[in-house]
Design an enzyme around this catalytic site. Structure first.
Site, PDB file in Angstrom:
ATOM      1  N   HIS A   1     -65.780  77.916  60.858  1.00  0.00           N
ATOM      2  CA  HIS A   1     -66.549  77.509  59.686  1.00  0.00           C
ATOM      3  C   HIS A   1     -66.745  76.005  59.702  1.00  0.00           C
ATOM      4  O   HIS A   1     -65.834  75.244  59.391  1.00  0.00           O
ATOM      5  CB  HIS A   1     -65.848  77.970  58.399  1.00  0.00           C
ATOM      6  CG  HIS A   1     -66.595  77.577  57.165  1.00  0.00           C
ATOM      7  ND1 HIS A   1     -65.981  77.127  56.023  1.00  0.00           N
ATOM      8  CD2 HIS A   1     -67.921  77.542  56.909  1.00  0.00           C
ATOM      9  CE1 HIS A   1     -66.903  76.843  55.120  1.00  0.00           C
ATOM     10  NE2 HIS A   1     -68.083  77.075  55.636  1.00  0.00           N
TER      11      HIS A   1
ATOM     12  N   GLU B   1     -62.825  75.063  59.912  1.00  0.00           N
ATOM     13  CA  GLU B   1     -61.857  76.151  59.753  1.00  0.00           C
ATOM     14  C   GLU B   1     -62.001  77.104  60.952  1.00  0.00           C
ATOM     15  O   GLU B   1     -63.102  77.539  61.272  1.00  0.00           O
ATOM     16  CB  GLU B   1     -62.130  76.911  58.457  1.00  0.00           C
ATOM     17  CG  GLU B   1     -61.811  76.094  57.214  1.00  0.00           C
ATOM     18  CD  GLU B   1     -62.134  76.848  55.927  1.00  0.00           C
ATOM     19  OE1 GLU B   1     -61.206  77.411  55.332  1.00  0.00           O
ATOM     20  OE2 GLU B   1     -63.307  76.875  55.526  1.00  0.00           O
TER      21      GLU B   1
HETATM   22  P1  NAD Z   1     -80.852  78.178  59.458  1.00  0.00           P
HETATM   23  O1  NAD Z   1     -81.727  79.159  58.796  1.00  0.00           O
HETATM   24  O2  NAD Z   1     -81.120  76.741  59.316  1.00  0.00           O
HETATM   25  O3  NAD Z   1     -80.837  78.480  61.027  1.00  0.00           O
HETATM   26  C1  NAD Z   1     -80.738  79.756  61.574  1.00  0.00           C
HETATM   27  C2  NAD Z   1     -81.441  79.722  62.927  1.00  0.00           C
HETATM   28  O4  NAD Z   1     -81.143  80.906  63.630  1.00  0.00           O
HETATM   29  C3  NAD Z   1     -82.963  79.641  62.825  1.00  0.00           C
HETATM   30  O5  NAD Z   1     -83.429  78.584  63.623  1.00  0.00           O
HETATM   31  C4  NAD Z   1     -83.425  80.972  63.386  1.00  0.00           C
HETATM   32  O6  NAD Z   1     -84.670  80.879  64.080  1.00  0.00           O
HETATM   33  C5  NAD Z   1     -82.296  81.293  64.336  1.00  0.00           C
HETATM   34  N1  NAD Z   1     -82.177  82.700  64.708  1.00  0.00           N
HETATM   35  C6  NAD Z   1     -82.321  83.806  63.962  1.00  0.00           C
HETATM   36  N2  NAD Z   1     -82.113  84.908  64.712  1.00  0.00           N
HETATM   37  C7  NAD Z   1     -81.797  84.489  65.958  1.00  0.00           C
HETATM   38  C8  NAD Z   1     -81.490  85.145  67.184  1.00  0.00           C
HETATM   39  N3  NAD Z   1     -81.481  86.461  67.257  1.00  0.00           N
HETATM   40  N4  NAD Z   1     -81.211  84.378  68.256  1.00  0.00           N
HETATM   41  C9  NAD Z   1     -81.243  83.044  68.185  1.00  0.00           C
HETATM   42  N5  NAD Z   1     -81.562  82.375  67.056  1.00  0.00           N
HETATM   43  C10 NAD Z   1     -81.831  83.098  65.962  1.00  0.00           C
HETATM   44  O7  NAD Z   1     -79.377  78.531  58.993  1.00  0.00           O
HETATM   45  P2  NAD Z   1     -78.086  77.589  58.891  1.00  0.00           P
HETATM   46  O8  NAD Z   1     -78.043  76.936  57.567  1.00  0.00           O
HETATM   47  O9  NAD Z   1     -78.004  76.752  60.108  1.00  0.00           O
HETATM   48  O10 NAD Z   1     -76.934  78.662  58.899  1.00  0.00           O
HETATM   49  C11 NAD Z   1     -76.500  79.318  60.067  1.00  0.00           C
HETATM   50  C12 NAD Z   1     -75.154  79.972  59.796  1.00  0.00           C
HETATM   51  O11 NAD Z   1     -74.216  78.978  59.419  1.00  0.00           O
HETATM   52  C13 NAD Z   1     -75.175  80.978  58.662  1.00  0.00           C
HETATM   53  O12 NAD Z   1     -74.310  82.043  58.973  1.00  0.00           O
HETATM   54  C14 NAD Z   1     -74.614  80.183  57.494  1.00  0.00           C
HETATM   55  O13 NAD Z   1     -74.018  80.981  56.514  1.00  0.00           O
HETATM   56  C15 NAD Z   1     -73.610  79.322  58.189  1.00  0.00           C
HETATM   57  N6  NAD Z   1     -73.256  78.104  57.467  1.00  0.00           N
HETATM   58  C16 NAD Z   1     -74.210  77.352  56.857  1.00  0.00           C
HETATM   59  C17 NAD Z   1     -73.855  76.201  56.171  1.00  0.00           C
HETATM   60  C18 NAD Z   1     -74.901  75.348  55.505  1.00  0.00           C
HETATM   61  O14 NAD Z   1     -74.534  74.503  54.681  1.00  0.00           O
HETATM   62  N7  NAD Z   1     -76.169  75.493  55.845  1.00  0.00           N
HETATM   63  C19 NAD Z   1     -72.516  75.798  56.117  1.00  0.00           C
HETATM   64  C20 NAD Z   1     -71.560  76.564  56.785  1.00  0.00           C
HETATM   65  C21 NAD Z   1     -71.945  77.713  57.454  1.00  0.00           C
END
Ligand code: NAD
Length: 709
Positions: free
Chosen positions: A445, A457
């Site tokens: 995390h 984490e």
């Molecule tokens: P985001 O929407 O910015 O990015 C997700 C990316 O994944 C996109 O570019 C999308 O095109 C790509 N994607 C989707 N399907 C795919 C596949 N099959 N193969 C390759 N790429 C693919 O999302 P994010 O904010 O970066 O979040 C990503 C993860 O991190 C989530 O699980 C989220 O819960 C977690 N997270 C986010 C945060 C935050 O503050 N944004 C903090 C901690 C954890």
């Protein structure tokens, strides 16, 4: 002439001697009790010898002296005021005796001389510094100021304003700055250090340098420059209310200016006792120990892990892009895969922007930045994944999507490759369900923004193998971040505790509190931003979703809310900073930076939730109602073994949430309040729900009078 475990004194030619700090069996020198005792004895021997004409002070390590021994602080700070002051004065006698030797003394500063290390050098006649060394008085970072005559001798050698500046900001200085500001006497190349210091010592011993005149200045009062002091005072950071050390040091410098050495040292010792007994000092010293313990633990966790020579990241979004960038920056090549060409381009562009910023700030050579960028390989397919040892999945937070992506990924990787899933709310056990090798899946995390946030984490699911945890911890360490290994539970450690806190906020708003007052009260209490502003930064739609998902995991303490402020705001498209409207309004200011202003329409909207209308709360009630559920949840997490120790939980909240540093963390804060008082506060608010009910272990601790730390 003298052979101790920490110090030796050797004869040189022409009646000169060398006093060398050389701590047995260690890579560094520090000023602990034993070293001070040996220094006292060595000085007495030198003073008693009629043959000695001068003393060269050196270090046999790469550093000069890194400072006092922080491990000895806790016991010392527990002494009553009188005994503690007497102890400090007794240590000071060692420096006085060295300063009072009837022969000149010259220090060769070869490496770091910080805190007590620099104070040691100030008691000598002169200081020669290698151009590569650094000196400074970092005590404020522990909530303290110098207590070995540093406030006295710095002011008299370099002037009151310079002393104030160095002590208040605690930053290390390069040799050039130290020379310019009169703290040292000469700078030279490291290889010329010994010869240069010896030459200066010979000059002094031959009477060509009036070292006694310099010493006289250290015995006398100093000219007070109040304007310069006011300028330093005006620059003190906003945290000053909770971290009073710098302000106390400035007051001490001014008050002691008119005193001779003995008077000024006495005052310094008395004030040092006072500052050592502040809450900030206790917490910051404890944080220092916790940080050390955490580093050790992280290295232990990582110890058996596999080496990652090639990493991969799936998903080039906000998180994936940041993870790929930091991985590459720290030397591990990384394949960055996404479904969409333009997402990949955006991810790589962001890395290029971050690198350009590092180059501009002089932190990274251009050639190295280009190398880092070239080590990120953007791709739409799985080319080369058979050579990847560690793959981080950072696609959207959707269990079905994650399942599909991970199954496909697993088939492309080697048998032993580790997969880390970067989720904020899904259980690792659920994510692992369709995998053939769930032992190779671990949770990671990361916090947003990835380059800036120090904590990660590492989540051990029920099927996660030890090798996966170890490799993940090593990967996080290699990124320059701090891993904390936690168990697989809703919200893991940090967001679970944050959720308890945010729910307390939602309940306060529903009970009629003004969210702007809540923000102000919590910021005054020490949080970098209040809860409403924080949700605006996180994004209220995301925040509301995370709040609901995690709450569902703890129905007793976090029962479903009918309609809460976050959901209401999200329903009205008030998503926070990202669309300019949340609890506050946001618009780009003249300098292009986002500026925050009040949003009367947000107050009007929230009035819908306040069945009994607006109500006045005292700030103290707001603080108690906000902090108690957080503390209770931290206690539950510890009791359930979500993290291995109180130190890990406290550090996770400091690093992950910006918990006020002067309190040291939720568990240390309870130690500080005293568990009986915490229980009384819990009882007072128990009518608000289970989240205000103390745990059985908290009650037992109150009865037994025990503490977390
Ligand atoms: P985001 O929407 O910015 O990015 C997700 C990316 O994944 C996109 O570019 C999308 O095109 C790509 N994607 C989707 N399907 C795919 C596949 N099959 N193969 C390759 N790429 C693919 O999302 P994010 O904010 O970066 O979040 C990503 C993860 O991190 C989530 O699980 C989220 O819960 C977690 N997270 C986010 C945060 C935050 O503050 N944004 C903090 C901690 C954890």
């Amino acid at each position: 002439m003298f052979q101790g475990e920490m110090i030796k004194v050797l004869p040189l030619a022409d009646g000169l001697v060398e006093l060398c700090f050389d701590r047995a069996g260690a890579a560094i020198n520090k000023l602990d009790r034993k070293t001070m005792d040996e220094w006292r004895a060595a000085t007495a021997l030198i003073g008693a010898s009629a043959d000695v004409r001068g003393v060269l002070v050196t270090s046999a390590k790469d550093v000069f002296i890194v400072g006092a021994d922080i491990n000895e602080f806790a016991a010392m700070f527990q002494l009553d005021d009188e005994r503690m002051t007497a102890g400090t004065l007794s240590s000071n006698e060692v420096l006085n005796a060295f300063e009072d030797l009837e022969v000149p003394t010259v220090v060769a500063i070869n490496g770091l001389a910080l805190g007590g290390g620099l104070e040691m050098t100030l008691s000598a006649s002169a200081r020669v510094m290698a151009s590569t060394a650094q000196v400074g008085l970092p005590e404020v970072k522990l909530g303290l100021f110098p207590g070995l005559g540093g406030t006295v001798r710095m002011a008299r050698l370099a002037g009151l304003a310079t002393a104030a500046e160095w002590i208040a900001d605690g930053k290390p200085r390069q040799a050039g700055a130290a020379l310019e500001e009169g703290v040292i006497d000469k700078v030279c190349a490291p290889e010329a250090l010994r010869a240069t210091a010896l030459a200066l010592l010979r000059d002094a011993a031959a009477g060509q340098l009036d070292w006694r005149a310099v010493r006289r200045r250290k015995y006398l009062p100093v000219v007070a420059t109040y304007d310069a002091m006011d300028a330093v005072r005006a620059r003190l950071p906003g945290a000053a209310a909770h971290q009073p050390a710098a302000a106390m040091a400035l007051a001490l410098l001014e008050e002691a200016a008119g005193l001779d050495r003995a008077g000024a040292l006495l005052l310094e010792a008395q004030r040092f006792t006072q500052v050592a007994k502040t809450q900030a000092a206790a917490s910051l010293v404890r944080i220092f120990h916790n940080e050390q313990a955490l580093k050790k633990l992280a290295r232990q966790h990582a110890g058996t892990g596999g080496k990652v020579e090639q990493a991969a990241v799936l998903g080039a979004g906000i998180m994936g892009g940041g993870i790929a960038y930091v991985t590459a920056l720290h030397g591990t090549p990384v394949r960055l895969k996404d479904l969409a060409e333009q997402k990949l381009a955006a991810g790589v562009d962001e890395a290029a922007r971050q690198l350009a910023r590092q180059v501009k700030a002089g932190r990274l050579p251009q050639a190295r930045a280009a190398g880092v960028l070239a080590s990120i390989t953007p791709q739409l397919d799985f080319t080369g994944f058979d050579g990847v040892q560690f793959a981080v999945e950072a696609v959207v937070e959707d269990l079905q999507v994650k399942h599909a992506v991970l199954r496909e990924l697993e088939a492309e990787l080697g048998e032993e490759a580790i997969i880390a899933t970067n989720t904020s709310s899904l259980r690792i056990a659920d994510i692992a369900a369709p995998l053939a090798r769930p032992r190779n899946l671990v949770g990671l995390h990361f916090f947003n923004p990835v380059p800036a946030m120090p904590l990660v984490e590492v989540i051990q699911g029920p099927l996660t193998g030890g090798a996966a945890v170890a490799t993940a911890a090593g990967f996080v360490l290699a990124m320059g971040k701090t891993p904390i290994v936690v168990k697989d539970c809703p919200g893991f450690l940090v967001n679970r505790i944050l959720t308890a806190y945010i729910r307390a906020f939602l309940q306060l708003v529903a009970d009629g509190a003004d969210f702007e007052q809540v923000d102000r009260a919590m910021e005054t209490f020490g949080w970098p931003m209040g809860p409403a502003w924080l949700e605006d930064v996180i994004g209220i739609d995301t925040g509301s979703h995370v709040n609901d998902v995690i709450s569902a995991g703890y129905p007793q303490r976090m029962p479903p809310l009918p309609l809460d402020a976050l959901r209401l705001m999200a329903q009205h498209q008030r998503h926070g900073q990202k669309n300019g409207a949340g609890f506050y309004r946001y618009a780009a200011g003249p300098d292009g930076r986002l500026q925050r202003s009040p949003a009367p329409e947000a107050h009007a909207l929230l009035a819908q939730l306040q069945a009994d209308g607006r109500r006045h709360f005292e700030d103290i009630d707001i603080v108690e109602r906000m902090m108690l559920p957080l503390m209770v949840e931290a206690a539950h997490a510890l009791e359930e073994g979500v993290a291995g120790s109180a130190a890990e939980i406290d550090m996770a909240l400091l690093l992950g949430l910006g918990f006020p540093k002067y309190l040291g963390g939720p568990l240390m804060y309870m130690d500080w309040l005293g568990m009986e008082r915490v229980l009384r506060q819990c009882e007072k608010h128990a009518h608000l729900g289970e989240q205000y009910v103390a745990t059985p272990a908290m009650r037992a601790m109150a009865a037994a009078g025990t503490r977390y730390h």
